[in-house]
Design a protein around this motif. Structure first.
Motif, PDB file in Angstrom:
ATOM      1  N   ARG A  42      55.290 -38.294  -9.647  1.00  0.00           N
ATOM      2  CA  ARG A  42      54.401 -38.240 -10.811  1.00  0.00           C
ATOM      3  C   ARG A  42      53.863 -36.826 -11.034  1.00  0.00           C
ATOM      4  NH1 ARG A  42      52.373 -43.252 -12.880  1.00  0.00           N
ATOM      5  NH2 ARG A  42      53.574 -44.961 -11.995  1.00  0.00           N
ATOM      6  N   LEU A  43      53.591 -36.095  -9.949  1.00  0.00           N
ATOM      7  CA  LEU A  43      53.150 -34.707 -10.090  1.00  0.00           C
ATOM      8  C   LEU A  43      54.253 -33.852 -10.703  1.00  0.00           C
ATOM      9  CD1 LEU A  43      51.202 -34.100  -6.757  1.00  0.00           C
ATOM     10  CD2 LEU A  43      50.244 -34.260  -9.062  1.00  0.00           C
ATOM     11  N   ASP A  44      55.497 -34.106 -10.307  1.00  0.00           N
ATOM     12  CA  ASP A  44      56.619 -33.369 -10.868  1.00  0.00           C
ATOM     13  C   ASP A  44      56.755 -33.656 -12.366  1.00  0.00           C
ATOM     14  OD1 ASP A  44      58.969 -31.660 -10.566  1.00  0.00           O
ATOM     15  OD2 ASP A  44      60.122 -33.494 -10.935  1.00  0.00           O
ATOM     16  N   THR A  45      56.623 -34.913 -12.743  1.00  0.00           N
ATOM     17  CA  THR A  45      56.684 -35.299 -14.149  1.00  0.00           C
ATOM     18  C   THR A  45      55.570 -34.615 -14.938  1.00  0.00           C
ATOM     19  OG1 THR A  45      57.690 -37.424 -13.625  1.00  0.00           O
ATOM     20  CG2 THR A  45      56.535 -37.273 -15.735  1.00  0.00           C
ATOM     21  N   PHE A  46      54.362 -34.653 -14.393  1.00  0.00           N
ATOM     22  CA  PHE A  46      53.203 -34.045 -15.056  1.00  0.00           C
ATOM     23  C   PHE A  46      53.408 -32.538 -15.205  1.00  0.00           C
ATOM     24  CE2 PHE A  46      48.850 -32.658 -15.626  1.00  0.00           C
ATOM     25  CZ  PHE A  46      48.270 -33.690 -16.353  1.00  0.00           C
ATOM     26  N   ASN A  47      53.892 -31.894 -14.137  1.00  0.00           N
ATOM     27  CA  ASN A  47      54.112 -30.454 -14.157  1.00  0.00           C
ATOM     28  C   ASN A  47      55.150 -30.067 -15.208  1.00  0.00           C
ATOM     29  OD1 ASN A  47      53.727 -27.748 -13.127  1.00  0.00           O
ATOM     30  ND2 ASN A  47      55.760 -27.962 -12.240  1.00  0.00           N
ATOM     31  N   THR A  48      56.199 -30.868 -15.356  1.00  0.00           N
ATOM     32  CA  THR A  48      57.197 -30.602 -16.386  1.00  0.00           C
ATOM     33  C   THR A  48      56.547 -30.625 -17.771  1.00  0.00           C
ATOM     34  OG1 THR A  48      58.978 -31.492 -15.026  1.00  0.00           O
ATOM     35  CG2 THR A  48      59.376 -31.404 -17.410  1.00  0.00           C
ATOM     36  N   GLY A  49      55.670 -31.584 -18.009  1.00  0.00           N
ATOM     37  CA  GLY A  49      54.956 -31.638 -19.287  1.00  0.00           C
ATOM     38  C   GLY A  49      54.131 -30.388 -19.524  1.00  0.00           C
ATOM     39  N   ALA A  50      53.409 -29.937 -18.494  1.00  0.00           N
ATOM     40  CA  ALA A  50      52.574 -28.744 -18.639  1.00  0.00           C
ATOM     41  C   ALA A  50      53.425 -27.494 -18.878  1.00  0.00           C
ATOM     42  CB  ALA A  50      51.699 -28.572 -17.401  1.00  0.00           C
ATOM     43  N   GLN A  51      54.546 -27.381 -18.171  1.00  0.00           N
ATOM     44  CA  GLN A  51      55.439 -26.235 -18.377  1.00  0.00           C
ATOM     45  C   GLN A  51      55.930 -26.169 -19.812  1.00  0.00           C
ATOM     46  OE1 GLN A  51      58.362 -26.968 -15.228  1.00  0.00           O
ATOM     47  NE2 GLN A  51      58.199 -24.797 -14.776  1.00  0.00           N
ATOM     48  N   TYR A  52      56.430 -27.278 -20.315  1.00  0.00           N
ATOM     49  CA  TYR A  52      56.987 -27.272 -21.663  1.00  0.00           C
ATOM     50  C   TYR A  52      55.899 -27.108 -22.726  1.00  0.00           C
ATOM     51  CZ  TYR A  52      61.754 -27.885 -20.237  1.00  0.00           C
ATOM     52  OH  TYR A  52      62.995 -27.670 -19.712  1.00  0.00           O
ATOM     53  N   GLY A  85      57.053 -31.532 -31.310  1.00  0.00           N
ATOM     54  CA  GLY A  85      57.907 -31.811 -30.164  1.00  0.00           C
ATOM     55  C   GLY A  85      57.157 -31.761 -28.853  1.00  0.00           C
ATOM     56  N   SER A  86      56.299 -30.766 -28.706  1.00  0.00           N
ATOM     57  CA  SER A  86      55.558 -30.672 -27.446  1.00  0.00           C
ATOM     58  C   SER A  86      54.492 -31.748 -27.339  1.00  0.00           C
ATOM     59  CB  SER A  86      54.974 -29.274 -27.243  1.00  0.00           C
ATOM     60  OG  SER A  86      54.034 -28.956 -28.235  1.00  0.00           O
ATOM     61  N   LEU A  87      53.938 -32.180 -28.464  1.00  0.00           N
ATOM     62  CA  LEU A  87      52.999 -33.313 -28.423  1.00  0.00           C
ATOM     63  C   LEU A  87      53.694 -34.558 -27.899  1.00  0.00           C
ATOM     64  CD1 LEU A  87      51.017 -32.961 -31.773  1.00  0.00           C
ATOM     65  CD2 LEU A  87      50.012 -33.133 -29.491  1.00  0.00           C
ATOM     66  N   VAL A  88      54.893 -34.828 -28.409  1.00  0.00           N
ATOM     67  CA  VAL A  88      55.637 -36.012 -27.984  1.00  0.00           C
ATOM     68  C   VAL A  88      56.143 -35.832 -26.553  1.00  0.00           C
ATOM     69  CG1 VAL A  88      57.699 -37.421 -28.409  1.00  0.00           C
ATOM     70  CG2 VAL A  88      56.262 -36.697 -30.328  1.00  0.00           C
ATOM     71  N   PHE A  89      56.854 -34.745 -26.293  1.00  0.00           N
ATOM     72  CA  PHE A  89      57.476 -34.524 -24.993  1.00  0.00           C
ATOM     73  C   PHE A  89      56.427 -34.447 -23.882  1.00  0.00           C
ATOM     74  CE2 PHE A  89      59.269 -31.915 -21.617  1.00  0.00           C
ATOM     75  CZ  PHE A  89      60.544 -32.433 -21.461  1.00  0.00           C
ATOM     76  N   SER A  90      55.523 -33.494 -24.002  1.00  0.00           N
ATOM     77  CA  SER A  90      54.528 -33.304 -22.945  1.00  0.00           C
ATOM     78  C   SER A  90      53.545 -34.459 -22.894  1.00  0.00           C
ATOM     79  CB  SER A  90      53.784 -31.975 -23.155  1.00  0.00           C
ATOM     80  OG  SER A  90      54.681 -30.891 -23.039  1.00  0.00           O
ATOM     81  N   GLY A  91      53.089 -34.910 -24.058  1.00  0.00           N
ATOM     82  CA  GLY A  91      52.119 -36.004 -24.082  1.00  0.00           C
ATOM     83  C   GLY A  91      52.631 -37.258 -23.414  1.00  0.00           C
ATOM     84  N   LEU A  92      53.883 -37.597 -23.671  1.00  0.00           N
ATOM     85  CA  LEU A  92      54.440 -38.795 -23.046  1.00  0.00           C
ATOM     86  C   LEU A  92      54.686 -38.590 -21.555  1.00  0.00           C
ATOM     87  CD1 LEU A  92      56.814 -40.151 -25.815  1.00  0.00           C
ATOM     88  CD2 LEU A  92      54.563 -41.006 -25.151  1.00  0.00           C
ATOM     89  N   ILE A  96      53.205 -40.972 -18.706  1.00  0.00           N
ATOM     90  CA  ILE A  96      54.033 -41.587 -17.669  1.00  0.00           C
ATOM     91  C   ILE A  96      53.472 -41.285 -16.285  1.00  0.00           C
ATOM     92  CG2 ILE A  96      56.318 -41.451 -16.560  1.00  0.00           C
ATOM     93  CD1 ILE A  96      57.454 -41.072 -19.459  1.00  0.00           C
ATOM     94  N   ALA A  97      52.997 -40.062 -16.089  1.00  0.00           N
ATOM     95  CA  ALA A  97      52.452 -39.678 -14.782  1.00  0.00           C
ATOM     96  C   ALA A  97      51.124 -40.373 -14.490  1.00  0.00           C
ATOM     97  CB  ALA A  97      52.266 -38.158 -14.716  1.00  0.00           C
ATOM     98  N   LEU A  98      50.332 -40.620 -15.521  1.00  0.00           N
ATOM     99  CA  LEU A  98      48.984 -41.164 -15.331  1.00  0.00           C
ATOM    100  C   LEU A  98      48.903 -42.685 -15.364  1.00  0.00           C
ATOM    101  CD1 LEU A  98      47.042 -38.643 -17.573  1.00  0.00           C
ATOM    102  CD2 LEU A  98      46.772 -38.913 -15.095  1.00  0.00           C
ATOM    103  N   LEU A  99      49.787 -43.314 -16.118  1.00  0.00           N
ATOM    104  CA  LEU A  99      49.685 -44.757 -16.340  1.00  0.00           C
ATOM    105  C   LEU A  99      50.527 -45.542 -15.344  1.00  0.00           C
ATOM    106  CD1 LEU A  99      49.871 -44.717 -20.249  1.00  0.00           C
ATOM    107  CD2 LEU A  99      47.816 -44.848 -18.816  1.00  0.00           C
ATOM    108  N   SER A 100      50.306 -46.821 -15.320  1.00  0.00           N
ATOM    109  CA  SER A 100      51.051 -47.695 -14.407  1.00  0.00           C
ATOM    110  C   SER A 100      52.524 -47.740 -14.779  1.00  0.00           C
ATOM    111  CB  SER A 100      50.473 -49.116 -14.441  1.00  0.00           C
ATOM    112  OG  SER A 100      50.833 -49.764 -15.642  1.00  0.00           O
ATOM    113  N   ASP A 101      53.318 -48.297 -13.881  1.00  0.00           N
ATOM    114  CA  ASP A 101      54.756 -48.404 -14.119  1.00  0.00           C
ATOM    115  C   ASP A 101      55.088 -49.264 -15.335  1.00  0.00           C
ATOM    116  OD1 ASP A 101      55.427 -46.716 -12.057  1.00  0.00           O
ATOM    117  OD2 ASP A 101      55.679 -48.325 -10.593  1.00  0.00           O
ATOM    118  N   ASP A 102      54.132 -50.023 -15.834  1.00  0.00           N
ATOM    119  CA  ASP A 102      54.355 -50.821 -17.044  1.00  0.00           C
ATOM    120  C   ASP A 102      54.671 -49.937 -18.253  1.00  0.00           C
ATOM    121  OD1 ASP A 102      53.791 -53.078 -15.561  1.00  0.00           O
ATOM    122  OD2 ASP A 102      51.720 -53.235 -16.264  1.00  0.00           O
TER     123      ASP A 102
END
Length: 139
Positions: A42-52, A85-92, A96-102
Motif C-alpha cells: 500500500r505504501l508503494d501504491t501511495f508513493n506511485t500516486g505522489a510521484q505522478y 489525469g493526475s486527479l484520476v490516476f493519483s487520487g485513485l 486504493i492505498a487508504l481504503l479496504s480491499d473492497d
C-alpha cells in the motif's frame, strides 16, 4: 487557467500528501490491522500516486511558463489533460492505498488517468512542433 498557480498548488499538495504517506500512512495502516507485506504494498501504491502527481505539477508549470511567451490552445488543453489525469490516476491510487480491499476495483479506472496524462504530454509535444512549424524561436 493560471497554470503556474495551479502547478504551485498541485505541487504543494503533492509534497504534503507524500509526507503523509511517508510519516502517517504506515501507522494508520498498522492501526487498521494490515500486516507488513500489505503495508509495504500500500505504501508503494501511495508513493506511485505522489510521484505522478509531482510529475504532473512540473509539467503544468512548464505549460504555464510556455504560455507566457506563446499563448496556445494546445498548451491549455495539455494543462487540463495533465490535471484531470493526475486527479484520476493519483487520487485513485491514494484511495486504493487508504481504503479496504473492497475498493480494489478502483484500480480498473486508474489507467484512464494515466492515458489522460500521456495525452497531456503529447499535446505539449504537438504544441512544440507547431511553434517550430510557425517559425517561433525555440531558444
Amino acid at each position: 487557467m493560471n497554470w503556474i498557480a495551479a502547478a504551485g498548488v498541485w505541487g504543494a499538495l503533492g509534497i504534503a500528501i507524500g509526507a503523509f504517506g511517508a510519516h502517517g500512512l504506515p501507522a494508520y495502516l498498522e492501526a487498521n490491522g494490515y500486516d507488513a507485506a500489505a503495508i509495504a504494498q500500500r505504501l508503494d501504491t501511495f508513493n506511485t500516486g505522489a510521484q505522478y502527481q509531482m510529475y504532473a505539477a512540473l509539467a503544468m508549470l512548464g505549460v504555464g511558463v510556455a504560455r507566457l511567451s506563446v499563448p496556445s490552445n494546445l498548451l491549455g488543453a495539455a494543462g487540463w489533460a495533465l490535471l484531470a489525469g493526475s486527479l484520476v490516476f493519483s487520487g485513485l491510487l491514494y484511495a486504493i492505498a487508504l481504503l479496504s480491499d473492497d475498493f480494489r476495483w478502483l484500480g480498473a479506472i486508474v489507467p484512464i488517468g494515466g492515458l489522460s496524462m500521456i495525452a497531456g504530454w503529447v499535446l505539449i509535444a504537438v504544441a512544440g512542433f507547431a511553434r517550430r512549424r510557425l517559425g517561433v524561436s525555440q531558444d
